[in-house]
Design a protein around this motif. Structure first.
Motif, PDB file in Angstrom:
ATOM      1  N   GLU A 121      11.676 -18.698   8.685  1.00 26.73           N
ATOM      2  CA  GLU A 121      13.052 -19.726   9.304  1.00 26.73           C
ATOM      3  C   GLU A 121      12.861 -19.885  10.397  1.00 26.73           C
ATOM      4  N   THR A 122      12.404 -19.195  11.273  1.00 28.94           N
ATOM      5  CA  THR A 122      11.711 -19.328  12.509  1.00 28.94           C
ATOM      6  C   THR A 122      10.164 -19.732  12.186  1.00 28.94           C
ATOM      7  N   GLU A 125      10.014 -23.321  10.972  1.00 27.33           N
ATOM      8  CA  GLU A 125      10.231 -24.339  11.672  1.00 27.33           C
ATOM      9  C   GLU A 125       8.996 -24.185  12.865  1.00 27.33           C
ATOM     10  N   GLU A 126       8.276 -23.457  13.174  1.00 29.96           N
ATOM     11  CA  GLU A 126       7.482 -23.290  14.180  1.00 29.96           C
ATOM     12  C   GLU A 126       5.937 -24.519  13.684  1.00 29.96           C
ATOM     13  N   THR A 136      15.962 -26.540   1.089  1.00 29.96           N
ATOM     14  CA  THR A 136      15.683 -24.544   2.906  1.00 29.96           C
ATOM     15  C   THR A 136      15.203 -23.787   1.979  1.00 29.96           C
TER      16      THR A 136
END
Length: 797
Positions: A121-122, A125-126, A136
């Motif tokens: 998930e990180t 997002e990046e 999602t």
């Protein structure tokens, strides 16, 4: 490739091991990865290598494929192996621990994937990696768990879940002292239950020494936390929670509200729902008792449950009140609070059709049958008008539900008499109608039913409900009061006016009183309702009473007091209803007094005379016997009977019948009054003798008086009046057929309506009655019917 930079194969292996997608869990099995920060740096370095080879787009798809394979092949099988052991679990405590262990195992097996999910998930997002499809990545993981593990749950699993949440709720209830004393136990039962509580825990139903409430609540908390983390809480527990809370609400509403109509309960029920039921739901979804600390998603879930449970609460309350609506109507206005609560519920649950069908069935089964008196049917109909107007100001419910009542009242012969008696406060339970009649500014029946004008503020206008009859005006329906609705049962006010004339005449002649203050008041009130012209005949009747009093006073001033003091009620024959006709020959002294009175009247009122009705009136007698004196007030025929015993002390039934011109059967009923008073005795059969001295030591046979004798009406019966009216029609029909030779039924009816059915004295005759009357004349050979027309026989022409 730079020095020290891992190769593609090494980078893929490092990423696979770090995300837990290899053979073992991430972290410890990867050499050199001793800290979280170092692990993340190594994973990012490996990710960069994959990005150079444009393989980063496959990471998410690869993660989901590995997760699905492990979920289907190992995790799901291991979880359901736990659940199938339920059959070997004998006690509820064992089954609860089994469920707890199954979800702990599931949480442990899914933990590596949930840990890796945070990294993915990180990176998403990046923008380091990307995913395919809507939604999602976390939602896709949760959906996969639901699809693989709980796409279809077996019956034992549902049973153990329901048992698990039921026990948790029971422990919660019995730990909350206020909830227990208010909702679970009655005050009378507390003493008995306290003795049982000394041995058994009320929460887990185990012995006090073996209580496992604390363990159960710990297991409950951990299972809920696991389900919450996996986004499975509602999916797994919704059915069980719904069943438990629905049952609790139904029991609480029935225990608190059933049979209690005088108080409003909705506010109290809503407060109870919020403070008790929603409070327990917050424990389920938040693991806390404070709703304020909820996340937006959890708050949304609680709000959905709150809306659902509030609707169910209103529905349960409305169902109960709909079942009790007959009793609520019967007890109105004391039950007004219950109706107001039901009105609020109907606005939110839309149960109007259920109410209509339920109340109609209750009325038909409990009210509309021969065992209920007409007065009771009218009383409940009046209560229904008041109560249903409170429930539904548009009056549509009243119109639909009470239509069978109105039809049934039309079949009762005494309906009109009971309504009129109620209006004039002359029957039991008539205070409602008498009060309605005396209201200021009443609705005039001459205009109120024919006007479509709505005089209310146009801004207050509301459309009729969808179940309203489109053929009837909403303004008429809303403005109709009780009297208007009762009169509209027959659709004609003439019936009520004629019945009031009969009732008024009967009351005047029965009581034979010249005091008419009450009658004048009733007449004035009825004139406001029915109009001046319609009540003109009644005014003449009351004027006759006043004139009779004045004439009696004037005549008695000129004469000396004789043995008989005679007062007459002088009636204007054209304005009074038909009087009952009976033959009666009065004693000579009474006839002489009547003749003397007639002469004085003719002298006082020139060109007028009197036609006496000897069988009507009252006679005040003082009977002197050897050892006693009786003072009685009786009818003229009773007085004539006993006066003849002045001439001789013994009469046979035939002799009295010849003298009085009264049939033997009727005469025997009249003599029974004097037998009851102990004045006459029958010995031998059909022979009556005066009892001069009361024989106290001899037990006389009880003589029963016909109940119809005391309330005998002075008016002609409806059948007699109808026969007289039909004979008047017959005179006109003979004249029409003499002049026109032959006429069809429709033409005869039209001509009678045009020339005969006028004035309040005559009632109308409908087509069916006229046809039956003419057919009777045909059978009596007074008419001939041929080719659809009626004609007189040639001998009558």
């Amino acid at each position: 490739m730079a020095a020290g930079e891992p190769g593609l194969a090494a980078a893929w292996s490092r990423l696979s091991a770090g995300l837990g997608l290899g053979l073992g869990p991430p972290g410890p099995e990867v050499p050199g990865l001793e800290s979280h920060e170092f692990l993340e740096d190594e994973l990012r370095a490996a990710l960069e290598v994959l990005r150079r080879y444009s393989l980063h787009s496959m990471i998410v798809e690869w993660f989901m494929e590995v997760f699905q394979v492990d979920l289907q092949g190992k995790i799901a099988a291991e979880f359901w192996d736990f659940i199938t052991q339920r059959e070997n679990m004998v006690t509820e405590q064992q089954r609860s621990k089994l469920l707890h262990d199954a979800f702990c195992m599931l949480n442990q097996r899914l933990a590596p994937y949930m840990h890796s999910l945070k990294y993915l998930e990180t990176w998403l997002e990046e923008g380091l990696i990307n995913t395919v499809g809507p939604g999602t990545l976390r939602d896709k993981v949760y959906n996969m768990v639901k699809a693989v593990l709980f796409f279809s749950s077996v019956q034992p699993f549902q049973e153990i879940i329901h048992e698990f949440y039921t026990r948790a709720f029971s422990i919660y209830v019995h730990r909350d002292k206020s909830l227990r004393t208010r909702d679970s136990l009655s005050e009378e039962d507390e003493g008995d239950v306290d003795d049982m509580d000394m041995m058994t825990c009320a929460g887990c139903c185990s012995e006090k020494e073996k209580c496992w409430c604390g363990t159960a609540m710990d297991q409950f908390t951990q299972v809920n936390r696991t389900l919450h983390l996996l986004n499975l809480l509602e999916r797994i527990s919704a059915d069980a929670i719904t069943t438990i809370l629905h049952k609790m609400i139904e029991e609480h509403v029935a225990r608190l509200c059933r049979g209690e109509y005088e108080n409003s309960f909705l506010a109290q029920l809503e407060e109870w729902l919020e403070s008790k039921v929603i409070c327990w739901l917050s424990m389920v979804f938040l693991q806390k008792s404070c709703i304020k600390s909820a996340s937006p998603q959890t708050s949304s879930t609680l709000q959905r449950w709150r809306i659902h449970l509030q609707f169910f609460l209103y529905q349960v309350y409305a169902n109960m009140r709909i079942e009790e609506l007959f009793s609520i109507i019967r007890d109105f206005p004391e039950s007004k609070a219950a109706l107001q609560d039901l009105k609020v519920c109907l606005e939110r649950t839309n149960q109007r059709q259920q109410l209509l069908s339920s109340l109609k069935m209750a009325l038909e089964t409990r009210l509309l049958h021969p065992g209920v008196n007409t007065a009771d049917v009218i009383t409940l109909y009046i209560s229904a008008i008041k109560a249903l107007r409170e429930l539904d100001p548009s009056m549509v419910i009243l119109q639909v539900v009470c239509e069978p009542v109105r039809k049934y009242l039309r079949t009762r012969e005494d309906t009109v008499r009971q309504i009129v008696a109620g209006l004039t406060d002359d029957s039991e339970g008539s205070s409602d109608l008498a009060h309605e009649l005396s209201k200021a500014d009443p609705i005039t029946l001459e205009h109120g039913q024919d006007s479509d004008d709505d005089m209310s503020d146009p801004e207050d206008w509301l459309p009729d409900p969808v179940d309203a009859d489109p053929g009837k005006s909403g303004s008429k329906r809303r403005s109709s009061d009780i009297i208007t609705l009762l009169v509209s049962i027959y659709g004609s006010k003439e019936l009520f006016i004629n019945e009031y004339r009969t009732l008024l005449a009967d009351r005047i002649l029965h009581h034979f009183s010249y005091i008419t203050c009450r009658e004048i008041r009733n007449l004035e009130l009825l004139k406001l309702r029915f109009g001046e012209a319609q009540m003109h005949f009644c005014e003449v009747m009351l004027k006759d009473v006043a004139d009779s009093r004045r004439i009696n006073s004037h005549i008695h001033e000129e004469e000396h007091e004789g043995p008989l003091h005679l007062n007459a009620m002088i009636l204007s024959g054209e304005f009074w209803p038909p009087l009952k006709e009976e033959k009666l020959e009065l004693p000579p002294e009474v006839k002489e007094a009547m003749d003397a009175y007639t002469k004085k009247y003719e002298k006082l009122k020139a060109m007028r005379s009197l036609n006496w009705k000897p069988h009507l009136g009252n006679a005040d007698l003082e009977i002197e016997l050897a050892d006693r004196t009786l003072s009685v007030s009786v009818t003229p025929v009773h007085a004539a009977i006993i006066m003849h015993f002045q001439q001789k002390s013994t009469w046979t039934l035939e002799e009295l019948s010849d003298v009085l011109k009264v049939p033997v059967i009727a005469l025997r009923r009249k003599i029974a009054l004097w037998q009851q008073h102990g004045v006459l005795k029958e010995d031998p059969a059909d022979t009556f003798t005066v009892i001069e001295e009361e024989q106290k030591d001899q037990q006389e046979k009880m003589v029963l008086i016909d109940s119809d004798e005391e309330g005998d009406s002075a008016m002609a019966s409806q059948a007699d009046q109808k026969e007289e009216e039909l004979q008047l029609f017959w005179t006109y029909i003979q004249g029409m057929l003499t002049n026109l030779e032959s006429l069809p039924l429709e033409r005869i009816h039209t001509m009678l309506k045009m020339f005969v059915m006028t004035g309040p004295v005559l009632t109308e005759i409908d087509m069916q009655e006229l046809q039956a009357f003419l057919q009777k004349k045909v059978m009596d050979h007074q008419l001939v019917y041929s080719a659809g027309v009626y004609r007189l026989p040639k001998s009558n022409c």
